[in-house]
Design a protein around this motif. Structure first.
Motif, short mmCIF file in Angstrom:
data_model
loop_
_atom_site.label_atom_id
_atom_site.label_comp_id
_atom_site.label_asym_id
_atom_site.label_seq_id
_atom_site.Cartn_x
_atom_site.Cartn_y
_atom_site.Cartn_z
N ILE A 1 0.76 -1.19 0.01
CA ILE A 1 -0.09 -0.06 -0.03
C ILE A 1 0.68 1.33 -0.05
O ILE A 1 0.32 2.42 0.05
N LYS B 1 -0.57 2.71 -7.97
CA LYS B 1 -1.49 2.96 -6.77
C LYS B 1 -2.41 4.08 -7.58
O LYS B 1 -2.01 5.09 -7.75
N CYS C 1 -3.80 5.17 2.76
CA CYS C 1 -4.01 3.79 2.60
C CYS C 1 -5.41 3.17 2.92
O CYS C 1 -5.65 2.08 2.31
#
Length: 208
Positions: A45, A120, A194
């Motif tokens: 993450i 991400k 996250c």
């Protein structure tokens, strides 16, 4: 002339060796041996906790902006690694694993680098209901706060019970909860967005 060790030396020539015959015979590492690092980017993450706790400074992280999102790359230098396992112990999503592989003799530095990348993606904003459109029957009660545009968490004081679970679960240590004074504070510089705090919240009072 007396040679007291000759008899012993000759007898050992015909005795079975007490040494392990590696590499002629494969040998498994001892239980709980901490060997070559394996990185699972699909679980990461990008909280940066492993980089902060690394005693040998063997972990580096780079972020590249792309159309799909941030391309995060983590690199582990086994030449600097002390194999203390702190990175794996602190990783909340089990993205780092120390294996029993002890074959780490190399003639090139790049052979001692373990690396991996993943994208991400930015948080997806929920579309607001159209004017006049009724809310679903199972919709949660109205929140006292609105989600932040940058995707970082915000706590709803009307629901929060200040249990401190979000602060304990935060891998970046970005949340501070004062139960006595009933305050919830986020450190924007430490927060990596996250969502671990929102997942951990039993009252679902943290919005992303």
């Amino acid at each position: 002339m007396d040679f007291p060790f000759v008899k012993e030396a000759i007898s050992q020539l015909f005795s079975k060796s007490s040494c392990a015959m590696y590499p002629a015979v494969p040998s498994e590492a001892a239980p709980h041996y901490r060997g070559r690092i394996v990185y699972h980017p699909d679980r990461c993450i990008a909280c940066g906790m492993c980089e902060r706790v690394c005693a040998g400074g063997a972990i580096s992280r780079t972020i590249e902006k792309t159309e799909e999102g941030d391309r995060v790359t983590l690199s582990f230098n086994l030449g600097s690694c002390t194999f203390c396992s702190h990175c794996a112990d602190f990783c909340t999503h089990k993205a780092i694993e120390l294996t029993g592989d002890y074959h780490m003799v190399a003639t090139r530095e790049e052979d001692l680098i373990v690396t991996g990348s993943f994208i991400k993606k930015p948080p997806v904003k929920k579309a607001a209901p159209a004017a006049g459109q009724a809310k679903p029957a199972e919709a949660a009660p109205a929140c006292a706060v609105a989600p932040r545009e940058d995707g970082k968490p915000v706590s709803d004081p009307s629901r929060c019970v200040y249990c401190t679970l979000c602060a304990k679960k935060c891998p970046a240590g970005a949340i501070e909860v004062d139960r006595a004074n009933k305050t919830w504070k986020l450190d924007d510089e430490k927060c990596v967005g996250c969502g671990t705090c929102a997942e951990a919240c039993p009252k679902k009072c943290i919005l992303m």
